[in-house]
Design a protein around this motif. Structure first.
Motif, short mmCIF file in Angstrom:
data_model
loop_
_atom_site.label_atom_id
_atom_site.label_comp_id
_atom_site.label_asym_id
_atom_site.label_seq_id
_atom_site.Cartn_x
_atom_site.Cartn_y
_atom_site.Cartn_z
N PRO A 145 44.23 45.36 46.28
CA PRO A 145 43.59 44.92 45.04
C PRO A 145 42.08 45.19 45.09
CG PRO A 145 44.04 43.02 46.42
CD PRO A 145 44.60 44.22 47.14
N ASN A 146 41.50 45.38 43.89
CA ASN A 146 40.10 45.81 43.92
C ASN A 146 39.18 45.24 42.84
OD1 ASN A 146 41.02 47.14 41.67
ND2 ASN A 146 40.66 49.20 42.45
N ASN A 147 39.68 44.46 41.88
CA ASN A 147 38.82 44.00 40.78
C ASN A 147 37.98 45.16 40.25
OD1 ASN A 147 39.73 41.36 40.68
ND2 ASN A 147 38.20 40.63 42.12
N TYR A 148 38.66 46.18 39.75
CA TYR A 148 38.07 47.44 39.30
C TYR A 148 36.87 47.23 38.39
CZ TYR A 148 38.08 52.28 37.67
OH TYR A 148 37.73 53.58 37.38
N HIS A 149 35.77 47.87 38.70
CA HIS A 149 34.51 47.78 37.95
C HIS A 149 34.02 46.34 37.80
CE1 HIS A 149 34.03 51.99 37.03
NE2 HIS A 149 35.21 52.06 36.44
N GLY A 150 34.35 45.49 38.75
CA GLY A 150 33.89 44.11 38.72
C GLY A 150 34.64 43.22 37.74
#
Length: 185
Positions: A145-150
């Motif tokens: 998981p990455n929390n894309y673009h915040g």
């Protein structure tokens, strides 16, 4: 026909094929059980299994698919994670909890991104299943998981595109298809 429409046609066709396969399996089981009963070879487990299959018939008619010890329903329309879960709960089910590689492979056969029952509760940095169990085995796409673009991405979808298969975190207000699971045993 656009690529998205083609994907929908393929997914619906595959879903119908799965339903037909499930109905065929149930029909064959019932025929075999009836033959055994007529020959005096019936036992308690056969009667119990016949009773279970009879109780499941309305689910099969509504498009649910049997896999191992659960029934699964893939939505025909997209919704937010919360509304998707509400739909499943109204059907005495919940969003799918993936407990094994076999179940992951089964869920991936629908060839569309679907919400599953995995989320990161508020004020908690650990993903948990809707049944309260912690995440122990995962199938994240590389980099997730990455929390894309915040952007806060606390809900999880299962993606099953060629070259991109596994889990992706996504904002819970995004719309997606979803996969319900109802335990039968």
């Amino acid at each position: 026909m656009t690529g998205r429409n083609l994907q929908r046609v393929v997914a619906v066709s595959f879903g119908l094929l799965c339903v037909l396969q499930a109905l065929l399996n149930v029909s064959l089981r019932l025929i075999l059980y009836n033959q055994a009963a007529n020959q005096g070879n019936c036992c308690n487990s056969t009667t119990e299994e016949r009773s279970i299959l009879h109780k499941l018939d309305p689910y099969f008619q509504d498009g649910w698919i049997l896999f191992q010890t659960s029934l699964y329903y893939i939505s025909p329309e997209e919704n937010t994670w919360g509304l998707s879960r509400d739909f499943c709960l109204q059907k005495d089910a919940d969003l799918t909890v993936i407990n094994s590689k076999a179940e992951q492979n089964f869920a991936g056969k629908f060839k569309r991104a679907v919400w599953i029952g995995l989320m990161e509760p508020e004020n908690d940095s650990r993903f948990r299943w809707v049944d309260g169990t912690p995440l122990t085995e995962s199938y994240w796409i590389q980099g997730e998981p990455n929390n894309y673009h915040g952007i806060e991405e606390d809900c999880v979808e299962l993606v099953s595109e060629v070259g991109r298969e596994g889990w992706n975190d996504l904002n819970c207000s995004s719309k997606n298809f979803f996969l319900c699971e109802k335990k039968i045993i």
